[in-house]
Design a protein around this motif. Structure first.
Motif, PDB file in Angstrom:
ATOM      1  N   ASN A  41       0.835  -1.198   0.000  1.00 24.40           N
ATOM      2  CA  ASN A  41       0.000   0.000   0.000  1.00 24.40           C
ATOM      3  C   ASN A  41       0.869   1.247   0.000  1.00 24.40           C
ATOM      4  N   TRP A  42       0.187   2.398  -0.062  1.00 26.45           N
ATOM      5  CA  TRP A  42       0.924   3.644  -0.201  1.00 26.45           C
ATOM      6  C   TRP A  42       1.717   3.994   1.053  1.00 26.45           C
ATOM      7  N   LEU A  43       1.274   3.530   2.233  1.00 26.87           N
ATOM      8  CA  LEU A  43       2.037   3.787   3.447  1.00 26.87           C
ATOM      9  C   LEU A  43       3.381   3.068   3.406  1.00 26.87           C
ATOM     10  N   SER A  44       3.373   1.847   2.875  1.00 25.95           N
ATOM     11  CA  SER A  44       4.635   1.115   2.724  1.00 25.95           C
ATOM     12  C   SER A  44       5.528   1.799   1.704  1.00 25.95           C
ATOM     13  N   TRP A  45       4.917   2.307   0.631  1.00 21.29           N
ATOM     14  CA  TRP A  45       5.701   3.029  -0.372  1.00 21.29           C
ATOM     15  C   TRP A  45       6.377   4.259   0.243  1.00 21.29           C
ATOM     16  N   ARG A  87      11.559  15.177 -10.480  1.00 21.18           N
ATOM     17  CA  ARG A  87      12.443  14.052 -10.792  1.00 21.18           C
ATOM     18  C   ARG A  87      11.922  12.771 -10.143  1.00 21.18           C
ATOM     19  N   TYR A  88      11.448  12.892  -8.900  1.00 24.75           N
ATOM     20  CA  TYR A  88      10.910  11.700  -8.236  1.00 24.75           C
ATOM     21  C   TYR A  88       9.694  11.174  -8.980  1.00 24.75           C
ATOM     22  N   VAL A  89       8.792  12.085  -9.347  1.00 27.38           N
ATOM     23  CA  VAL A  89       7.541  11.668  -9.988  1.00 27.38           C
ATOM     24  C   VAL A  89       7.815  11.055 -11.360  1.00 27.38           C
ATOM     25  N   ILE A  90       8.590  11.758 -12.189  1.00 27.08           N
ATOM     26  CA  ILE A  90       8.839  11.291 -13.549  1.00 27.08           C
ATOM     27  C   ILE A  90       9.716  10.052 -13.564  1.00 27.08           C
ATOM     28  N   ASP A  91      10.807  10.072 -12.796  1.00 29.64           N
ATOM     29  CA  ASP A  91      11.700   8.912 -12.773  1.00 29.64           C
ATOM     30  C   ASP A  91      11.015   7.702 -12.163  1.00 29.64           C
ATOM     31  N   GLY A  92      10.189   7.945 -11.144  1.00 26.24           N
ATOM     32  CA  GLY A  92       9.477   6.828 -10.545  1.00 26.24           C
ATOM     33  C   GLY A  92       8.502   6.184 -11.503  1.00 26.24           C
ATOM     34  N   LEU A  93       7.796   6.987 -12.287  1.00 26.43           N
ATOM     35  CA  LEU A  93       6.884   6.437 -13.286  1.00 26.43           C
ATOM     36  C   LEU A  93       7.642   5.705 -14.382  1.00 26.43           C
ATOM     37  N   TYR A 117       6.946   2.933  -7.791  1.00 27.86           N
ATOM     38  CA  TYR A 117       5.829   3.745  -7.330  1.00 27.86           C
ATOM     39  C   TYR A 117       6.063   4.348  -5.952  1.00 27.86           C
ATOM     40  N   ALA A 118       6.983   3.777  -5.186  1.00 26.87           N
ATOM     41  CA  ALA A 118       7.319   4.379  -3.899  1.00 26.87           C
ATOM     42  C   ALA A 118       7.936   5.758  -4.114  1.00 26.87           C
ATOM     43  N   VAL A 119       8.807   5.890  -5.107  1.00 31.52           N
ATOM     44  CA  VAL A 119       9.433   7.172  -5.417  1.00 31.52           C
ATOM     45  C   VAL A 119       8.391   8.144  -5.969  1.00 31.52           C
ATOM     46  N   THR A 120       7.501   7.638  -6.823  1.00 34.57           N
ATOM     47  CA  THR A 120       6.459   8.496  -7.404  1.00 34.57           C
ATOM     48  C   THR A 120       5.536   9.053  -6.323  1.00 34.57           C
ATOM     49  N   VAL A 121       5.059   8.191  -5.438  1.00 36.86           N
ATOM     50  CA  VAL A 121       4.153   8.622  -4.377  1.00 36.86           C
ATOM     51  C   VAL A 121       4.863   9.571  -3.415  1.00 36.86           C
TER      52      VAL A 121
END
Length: 234
Positions: free
Chosen positions: A2-6, A174-180, A185-189
């Protein structure tokens, strides 16, 4: 997962604590880019808005054009700027300035137009020139409205500056784009959460600043006459 783990994985990663991909470094890049865009937007929009608001000439046209400018697609402007200026800071600053300028322009116009005409006439009556009236009377009265415009512009720019990552620049994007791109998804979130927190922080900062922006004399006047109509609306 889940997103909390991310989020736990994102904030506990060693790369987030130091180095070029650390949270502090990315936040600093994001704030620097956003601040530069706001500076150029204010340099263009605020003096023009003060002048238009004081003279009253072209206010309706400028307000309409500013409203239309808000509908411009930021990513499309980035693409166009890359084609015209190449990859670099300019490709991101152009759309961010175009995004920030309209609310600043409208706030400057409406802030000056909202100055009590009686106060402006009194200032002219004691011998102040038009530039002095604008600087000493209208600008202090317009300051809360201007700060509201800065709050809107800042939140929009901070939230949109993530597009810098599309052209290889830094910031929280950078986190959002690189994560995608890597399906991390942990980096994106985590990156998206930081952008939200930064935008909320900017909102709260300007909301707090606006409480103390009004000069003491005008603050007391508004408390004494909260619904006093101006001569323009009588």
């Amino acid at each position: 997962m889940n997103w909390l783990s991310w989020l736990g994985d994102f904030f506990s990663a060693p790369d987030r604590r130091s180095g070029p991909d650390s949270i502090l470094h990315r936040v600093a890049e994001h704030l620097l880019l956003s601040g530069e865009a706001l500076f150029y937007a204010a340099l263009l929009a605020v003096p023009l808005g003060l002048l238009i608001g004081y003279t009253g000439r072209g206010a309706t046209v400028v307000t309409s054009m500013a409203g239309a400018a808000r509908a411009l697609p930021t990513l499309g402007l980035v693409t166009l700027a890359v084609l015209l200026a190449g990859v670099g800071d300019t490709a991101v600053l152009i759309p961010l300035v175009a995004l920030a300028a309209p609310p600043l322009l409208v706030a400057a116009v409406e802030g000056v137009r909202g100055t009590d005409p009686d106060v402006r006439d009194a200032a002219r009556g004691v011998g102040l020139t038009h530039p002095q009236v604008l600087r000493q009377v209208c600008l202090p009265s317009a300051l809360p409205t201007l700060l509201a415009g800065f709050r809107t512009a800042t939140v929009q720019v901070v939230a949109t500056a993530t597009v810098a990552a599309y052209v290889g620049l830094g910031g929280l994007g950078r986190y959002v784009i690189d994560g995608l791109a890597t399906r991390n998804y942990a980096v994106t979130v985590g990156g998206a959460l930081l952008v939200v927190l930064l935008a909320v922080g900017a909102q709260l900062f300007f909301a707090l600043l606006a409480r103390f922006a009004l000069p003491p004399g005008l603050r007391a006047q508004r408390r004494s006459h909260p619904s006093r109509p101006s001569r323009r609306t009588r």
